[in-house]
Design a protein around this motif. Structure first.
Motif, PDB file in Angstrom:
ATOM      1  N   THR A   1     -32.114 -41.203  -6.619  1.00 46.16           N
ATOM      2  CA  THR A   1     -32.208 -40.061  -7.519  1.00 46.16           C
ATOM      3  C   THR A   1     -33.549 -39.364  -7.291  1.00 46.16           C
ATOM      4  O   THR A   1     -34.395 -39.854  -6.541  1.00 46.16           O
ATOM      5  N   SER A   2     -33.751 -38.255  -7.968  1.00 41.54           N
ATOM      6  CA  SER A   2     -35.011 -37.519  -7.837  1.00 41.54           C
ATOM      7  C   SER A   2     -36.183 -38.317  -8.399  1.00 41.54           C
ATOM      8  O   SER A   2     -37.346 -38.045  -8.086  1.00 41.54           O
TER       9      SER A   2
ATOM     10  N   LYS B   1     -28.381 -46.333  -6.377  1.00 40.43           N
ATOM     11  CA  LYS B   1     -28.279 -44.969  -5.870  1.00 40.43           C
ATOM     12  C   LYS B   1     -29.667 -44.333  -5.856  1.00 40.43           C
ATOM     13  O   LYS B   1     -30.564 -44.739  -6.597  1.00 40.43           O
TER      14      LYS B   1
END
Length: 232
Positions: free
Chosen positions: A125-126, A123
């Motif tokens: 993410t930041s 995934k």
């Protein structure tokens, strides 16, 4: 009970060292883990790896915008989903292949492309991509005609020094095994950090040692199979 997924990327030949060793691993694993499920995914079987082609891209576009799909598009996406689910649901992986020109066979690369799906195996993410398969483990069984890993870190140092000095080196080293490096990095991308290697190397460069090389690899495969546990 856990699930072992064996991914084989090798033509169906009778004298394959990687297939021989992987089969011995499977047989030994079955004896040591009698309650586990073993799935063998042959990437050279009829139909091959579901492709990432024009049909795939158009089907994904239609799926995203909820547009009608053709029968071909539906069938292709179904195969993609089945193969991806099989990969995600497995607990342990064994990747089996010969080295092709310092890399993996195209079928194995295509398989890894198929499994690299956002929100499924990783995934965003930041802080960058994060793998979603943490806690699983993998084994890479690879055969190569020359020797790449036997010399270890010293072999890498010698290779780099020779290259820096412009000296032609007759010896190979692990840096030239781009396939294993890529596979290992993909596993880390999925957060699979427990990756074991079984290299069967030098049988072509040293024909007289082929039997001994195979025997050593079979012994190593049997030992690894007995201790290939899923610890999550």
């Amino acid at each position: 009970m856990s699930t072992l997924l064996v991914i084989q990327a090798h033509p169906h030949t009778s004298n394959s060292l990687s297939l021989t060793v992987s089969q011995h691993f499977i047989d030994s694993y079955r004896q040591s883990h009698s309650n586990d499920q073993i799935i063998i995914r042959d990437l050279y079987a009829a139909g091959g790896v579901p492709p990432l082609n024009d049909v795939t891209m158009e089907a994904w576009r239609k799926q995203k915008f909820d547009e009608p799909m053709t029968g071909e598009e539906k069938a292709l996406l179904k195969r993609h989903e089945e193969w991806l689910d099989e990969f995600i649901n497995a607990d342990k992986y064994v990747f089996v292949n010969p080295m092709y020109n310092h890399f993996l066979p195209a079928e194995m690369k295509q398989y890894l492309d198929l499994t690299a799906v956002a929100h499924k195996t990783f995934k965003y993410t930041s802080k960058g991509p994060v793998g979603l398969l943490e806690g699983k483990k993998a084994l890479h069984i690879q055969a190569a005609g020359s020797e790449y890993h036997r010399s270890g870190k010293w072999g890498i140092v010698k290779f780099l020094v020779r290259k820096a000095l412009g000296i032609q080196s007759k010896e190979s080293c692990a840096l030239q095994d781009l396939g294993d490096t890529y596979l290992t990095n993909m596993m880390k991308f999925y957060s699979i950090k427990d990756v074991t290697k079984l290299f069967i190397e030098g049988a072509d460069a040293h024909h007289d040692q082929r039997a001994a090389i195979l025997k050593q690899a079979l012994t190593q495969a049997e030992t690894l199979a007995q201790h290939f546990w899923y610890n999550q």
